[in-house]
Design an enzyme around this catalytic site. Structure first.
Site, PDB file in Angstrom:
ATOM      1  N   ASP A 147       0.893  -1.381  -0.395  1.00  0.00           N
ATOM      2  CA  ASP A 147       0.054  -0.109  -0.100  1.00  0.00           C
ATOM      3  C   ASP A 147       0.998   1.485   0.074  1.00  0.00           C
ATOM      4  OD1 ASP A 147      -2.362  -1.818   0.238  1.00  0.00           O
ATOM      5  OD2 ASP A 147      -1.852  -1.097   2.586  1.00  0.00           O
ATOM      6  N   MET A 189      -6.019  -3.009  -4.670  1.00  0.00           N
ATOM      7  CA  MET A 189      -5.632  -2.882  -3.024  1.00  0.00           C
ATOM      8  C   MET A 189      -5.144  -1.714  -2.625  1.00  0.00           C
ATOM      9  SD  MET A 189      -4.021  -6.253  -1.899  1.00  0.00           S
ATOM     10  CE  MET A 189      -5.858  -7.878  -1.057  1.00  0.00           C
ATOM     11  N   ARG A 191      -6.479  -0.077   1.023  1.00  0.00           N
ATOM     12  CA  ARG A 191      -6.639   0.530   1.477  1.00  0.00           C
ATOM     13  C   ARG A 191      -6.966   1.846   1.517  1.00  0.00           C
ATOM     14  NH1 ARG A 191      -4.518  -2.370   6.831  1.00  0.00           N
ATOM     15  NH2 ARG A 191      -5.667  -4.102   6.615  1.00  0.00           N
ATOM     16  N   GLU A 242      -9.263   0.346  -4.302  1.00  0.00           N
ATOM     17  CA  GLU A 242     -10.378  -0.165  -3.118  1.00  0.00           C
ATOM     18  C   GLU A 242     -10.987   0.721  -2.260  1.00  0.00           C
ATOM     19  OE1 GLU A 242      -8.696  -3.739  -0.739  1.00  0.00           O
ATOM     20  OE2 GLU A 242      -7.586  -2.466  -0.036  1.00  0.00           O
ATOM     21  N   ARG A 286     -17.059  -5.046 -18.197  1.00  0.00           N
ATOM     22  CA  ARG A 286     -16.286  -6.394 -17.118  1.00  0.00           C
ATOM     23  C   ARG A 286     -15.905  -6.161 -15.707  1.00  0.00           C
ATOM     24  NH1 ARG A 286     -19.683  -8.401 -19.830  1.00  0.00           N
ATOM     25  NH2 ARG A 286     -19.677 -10.322 -21.029  1.00  0.00           N
ATOM     26  N   HIS A 292      -5.339 -10.474  -4.045  1.00  0.00           N
ATOM     27  CA  HIS A 292      -4.088 -10.482  -3.267  1.00  0.00           C
ATOM     28  C   HIS A 292      -2.862 -11.066  -4.329  1.00  0.00           C
ATOM     29  CE1 HIS A 292      -7.141 -11.293  -0.223  1.00  0.00           C
ATOM     30  NE2 HIS A 292      -6.119 -10.958   0.562  1.00  0.00           N
TER      31      HIS A 292
HETATM   32  O1  F6P Z   1      -2.179  -3.788   3.635  1.00  0.00           O
HETATM   33  C1  F6P Z   1      -2.159  -4.410   3.194  1.00  0.00           C
HETATM   34  C2  F6P Z   1      -3.109  -5.649   2.181  1.00  0.00           C
HETATM   35  O2  F6P Z   1      -2.983  -6.166   0.704  1.00  0.00           O
HETATM   36  C3  F6P Z   1      -4.618  -4.223   1.218  1.00  0.00           C
HETATM   37  O3  F6P Z   1      -4.130  -3.703   0.311  1.00  0.00           O
HETATM   38  C4  F6P Z   1      -5.838  -4.457   1.743  1.00  0.00           C
HETATM   39  O4  F6P Z   1      -7.044  -4.441   2.017  1.00  0.00           O
HETATM   40  C5  F6P Z   1      -5.603  -5.958   2.683  1.00  0.00           C
HETATM   41  O5  F6P Z   1      -3.909  -6.234   3.028  1.00  0.00           O
HETATM   42  C6  F6P Z   1      -5.918  -7.492   2.682  1.00  0.00           C
HETATM   43  O6  F6P Z   1      -6.198  -8.200   3.364  1.00  0.00           O
HETATM   44  P1  F6P Z   1      -5.629  -9.527   3.891  1.00  0.00           P
HETATM   45  O7  F6P Z   1      -4.690 -10.081   3.111  1.00  0.00           O
HETATM   46  O8  F6P Z   1      -6.244  -9.361   5.160  1.00  0.00           O
HETATM   47  O9  F6P Z   1      -7.376 -10.154   2.318  1.00  0.00           O
END
Ligand code: F6P
Length: 331
Positions: A147, A189, A191, A242, A286, A292
């Site tokens: 992040d 991702m 945060r 996100e 789409r 992840h």
């Molecule tokens: O902080 C890293 C991160 O990949 C964020 O970007 C994401 O919101 C979160 O972790 C996802 O966490 P988890 O692996 O617990 O689903």
């Protein structure tokens, strides 16, 4: 006498953690550095982050074997090129208000005779580290998170690898988007920090980039897509972070509740945007959430090099008794 260093990774994994551990061990066990530092080190890895330090029973051999891992240059020799974390990690918060286990953890550090701890962590885990430091634990931090949402450092391990993954994945999506004349909404991702979406979007030429730092207006997004279509573009990529929020609406979460650190489970805003476009713009859309995938794979050359600098820096800080702070990359 050797000083015993403990090292753990906590919170989300990412490429670059193993590189930092590799170089930390190499530097700490480098005999040529002993005269300059005036110290020798033993290194022990803690399994599964804070959880390992809470669950370990230092008086029980089997438990110590389960939750700790002696590290040598031989053992970590090839670690630098692998993603994830070979030590394992968890999202356990020792200061969880529902059940505070910080005191057990501090006692276990003492019983394991760990004199200095290296915490490879992000926002939440380095927060825990700082609280422990205030309780008397000697430790230093290494910043890692895709992040890149930590202050006082311009780099956090894993970011470059994640931006590369976003770029490569969008390159793939662009091909099918072009074939079908479709809009692709891609969710990254990050945060509440827009760096991943911003830099990934810039690198891959996304038509629209939406980040948490600025609320977005759905009508404007649709207008931009229509303008592009009119100008003859067969497809468009909308990259949304996100944590991005439509103006006048609540943040969108993939599931209810919060984790042990009180963080919401972000995700799903891309689905909302895709539906809105389809509803109001008569375009075929789409939606792909990269989730992840962004944390997987092996570290880029840059993350390996930063892991090297951060790993070596952490040992230097321990030798200088510069505790309660993290290695950072600035200017
Ligand atoms: O902080 C890293 C991160 O990949 C964020 O970007 C994401 O919101 C979160 O972790 C996802 O966490 P988890 O692996 O617990 O689903």
């Amino acid at each position: 006498m050797k000083t015993k260093i403990g090292v753990l990774s906590a919170g989300a994994d990412c490429p670059g953690i193993n590189s930092a551990i590799h170089w930390l061990v190499y530097s700490a066990t480098d005999k040529d550095l002993v005269p300059r530092r005036g110290m020798m080190f033993d290194i022990v890895g803690i399994v599964d982050g804070w959880k390992g330090l809470i669950e370990v029973k230092p008086e029980k051999k089997e438990s110590v074997k389960r939750w700790t891992m002696p590290l040598s240059a031989d053992i970590v020799r090839t670690w630098d090129r692998y993603g994830g974390t070979r030590l394992g990690t968890s999202r356990v918060n020792p200061f969880n208000p529902q059940k505070d286990r910080s005191e057990e953890l501090i006692q276990n550090i003492k019983k394991l005779r760990i004199e200095a701890l290296v915490v490879i962590g992000g926002f939440d885990s380095l927060g825990v580290a700082y609280k422990l430091y205030r309780e008397g634990v000697k430790l230093v931090g290494i910043p890692k998170t895709i992040d890149k949402d930590l202050s006082e450092t311009e780099y956090t391990l894993g970011f470059d690898s994640a931006v590369n993954i976003i770029t490569q994945d969008i390159d793939r999506l662009r091909i099918t988007a072009g074939s079908h004349s479709r809009i692709f909404v891609v969710e990254s991702m990050g945060r509440r920090a827009g760096w991943l979406a911003l830099e990934g979007g810039e690198a891959s030429g996304a038509a629209v980039i939406l980040i948490p730092e600025h609320e977005f207006v759905m009508e404007r997004v649709i207008e931009l897509l229509k303008i592009r279509k009119k100008s003859g573009k067969r497809y468009s990529i909308v990259l949304v972070s996100e944590g991005a929020k439509p103006r006048g609406m609540e943040e969108i979460h993939q599931k209810r509740g919060r984790d042990g650190f009180g963080q919401y489970y972000l995700g799903g805003v891309g689905g909302f945007i895709a539906e809105e476009i389809e509803k109001h713009a008569k375009m075929e859309v789409r939606y792909t959430a990269l989730r992840h995938l962004q944390r997987g794979g092996s570290p880029t050359a840059y993350d390996r090099r930063m892991g090297r600098k951060f790993g070596i820096g952490a040992v230097d800080m321990i030798a200088n008794e510069d505790f309660g702070r993290m290695v950072s990359w600035r200017h």
